[in-house]
Design a protein around this motif. Structure first.
Motif, PDB file in Angstrom:
ATOM      1  N   TYR A 181      10.079   1.042  10.312  1.00  0.00           N
ATOM      2  CA  TYR A 181      10.233   1.562   9.048  1.00  0.00           C
ATOM      3  C   TYR A 181      11.795   1.775   8.731  1.00  0.00           C
ATOM      4  N   VAL A 182      12.466   2.409   9.503  1.00  0.00           N
ATOM      5  CA  VAL A 182      13.704   2.499   9.146  1.00  0.00           C
ATOM      6  C   VAL A 182      14.664   1.325   9.067  1.00  0.00           C
ATOM      7  N   GLU A 183      14.399   0.346  10.108  1.00  0.00           N
ATOM      8  CA  GLU A 183      15.227  -0.885  10.310  1.00  0.00           C
ATOM      9  C   GLU A 183      15.032  -1.884   8.973  1.00  0.00           C
ATOM     10  N   GLU A 184      13.953  -1.765   8.275  1.00  0.00           N
ATOM     11  CA  GLU A 184      13.488  -2.642   7.349  1.00  0.00           C
ATOM     12  C   GLU A 184      13.780  -1.761   6.002  1.00  0.00           C
ATOM     13  N   ASN A 229       5.385   0.805   0.564  1.00  0.00           N
ATOM     14  CA  ASN A 229       4.519  -0.447   1.039  1.00  0.00           C
ATOM     15  C   ASN A 229       5.011  -0.281   2.794  1.00  0.00           C
ATOM     16  N   LEU A 230       6.224  -0.309   2.800  1.00  0.00           N
ATOM     17  CA  LEU A 230       6.988  -0.436   4.127  1.00  0.00           C
ATOM     18  C   LEU A 230       6.225   0.783   5.051  1.00  0.00           C
ATOM     19  N   ALA A 231       6.179   1.835   4.706  1.00  0.00           N
ATOM     20  CA  ALA A 231       5.469   2.868   5.500  1.00  0.00           C
ATOM     21  C   ALA A 231       4.205   2.612   5.780  1.00  0.00           C
ATOM     22  N   ALA A 232       3.517   1.871   4.658  1.00  0.00           N
ATOM     23  CA  ALA A 232       1.928   1.932   4.990  1.00  0.00           C
ATOM     24  C   ALA A 232       1.881   0.579   6.044  1.00  0.00           C
ATOM     25  N   LYS A 233       2.878  -0.550   5.752  1.00  0.00           N
ATOM     26  CA  LYS A 233       2.784  -1.407   6.761  1.00  0.00           C
ATOM     27  C   LYS A 233       3.029  -1.158   8.306  1.00  0.00           C
ATOM     28  N   ASN A 234       3.721   0.202   8.579  1.00  0.00           N
ATOM     29  CA  ASN A 234       4.053   0.288   9.744  1.00  0.00           C
ATOM     30  C   ASN A 234       3.365   1.616  10.143  1.00  0.00           C
ATOM     31  N   GLY A 235       2.188   1.813   9.502  1.00  0.00           N
ATOM     32  CA  GLY A 235       1.116   2.826   9.834  1.00  0.00           C
ATOM     33  C   GLY A 235       1.547   4.162   9.530  1.00  0.00           C
ATOM     34  N   GLY A 236       2.460   4.381   8.752  1.00  0.00           N
ATOM     35  CA  GLY A 236       2.868   5.643   8.224  1.00  0.00           C
ATOM     36  C   GLY A 236       2.625   6.084   6.824  1.00  0.00           C
ATOM     37  N   GLU A 237       3.132   7.209   6.226  1.00  0.00           N
ATOM     38  CA  GLU A 237       2.677   7.681   5.055  1.00  0.00           C
ATOM     39  C   GLU A 237       4.171   8.032   4.347  1.00  0.00           C
TER      40      GLU A 237
END
Length: 247
Positions: A181-184, A229-237
């Motif tokens: 998430y952070v890298e993106e 969307n990035l958080a959701a894509k990587n399984g986060g919130e």
């Protein structure tokens, strides 16, 4: 009805729509004592070209809604929201007994004989119209929260016109998901404020990012939804944002 109502915009059948919904009802739904969905479909008289309501008809529509809720809502009838789209405004209720619904609505609408309308009911013990149609998706709920934070800033004297550092939080179950998430996010111009690992008080990994942006009502969604969307894509919130007041 609860005190936690709000609105959001979306597309319904590829047409612009506005939903105004009792968000607080979510915590108590479905109510087994109100197993029938009941509705009133009002055909607007002066809709906008896109099928939404116009300023010219605002007062009349408010009067109809006020009359319907005053006349129909009781311990056996709960009003949960409305949807405006395609030149119609649909009011949604849940009721204990559907048999007298049409006559109850007809008695109320006698005062608004200039409007065409329909009224009907269906058995719906799971409140699927509320959960699947009226209640916002996670992304739509984020847009509501964005607007609420902006309005809070305005109430404190912020004109929402100056850029400033805006902090964003997100939570993940593992370090690998957080790192992805952070890298993106870094590629979108965000910077890291803090990274936290699980400890005695929490069992998740968290990232606090920031970027300089203007928290304007017409642009804050473009700031937050990519992170959402990035958080959701990587399984986060994604867990919202915060800004200082710039007066």
């Amino acid at each position: 009805m609860t005190d936690d109502w709000d609105f959001y915009f979306l597309q319904v059948d590829d047409k612009p729509a506005s939903i105004y919904v009792d968000l607080g009802a979510h915590d108590f739904a479905p109510n087994p004592k109100l197993p029938h969905m009941a509705y009133v479909r009002l055909h607007m008289r002066e809709p906008r070209d896109d099928g939404l309501s116009s300023r010219a008809e605002f007062d009349a529509l408010v009067s109809v809604e006020d009359a319907l809720t005053a006349s129909l809502v009781n311990v056996e009838t709960q009003y949960v929201g409305r949807c405006t789209t395609d030149s119609c405004r649909d009011f949604f209720f849940y009721v204990s007994h559907p048999q007298a619904w049409s006559s109850r609505v007809a008695a109320c609408m006698l005062s608004f004989d200039c409007y065409k309308y329909e009224a009907d009911t269906r058995e719906e013990p799971d409140w699927s119209s509320y959960f699947s149609y009226l209640y916002p998706s996670d992304a739509d709920r984020q847009t509501i929260e964005n607007r609420r934070v902006c309005e809070a800033l305005k109430r404190n004297g912020d004109k929402l016109s100056e850029p400033r550092e805006i902090d964003h939080w997100a939570y993940f179950a593992d370090a690998k998901s957080l790192t992805a998430y952070v890298e993106e996010a870094l590629q979108l111009g965000f910077k890291v404020r803090a990274i936290s690992a699980p400890d005695d008080t929490r069992d998740n990994h968290s990232a606090q990012l920031w970027r300089s942006d203007i928290p304007a009502l017409n642009s804050i969604d473009d700031v937050t939804l990519p992170l959402f969307n990035l958080a959701a894509k990587n399984g986060g919130e994604y867990d919202g944002w915060e800004s200082i007041v710039v007066s």
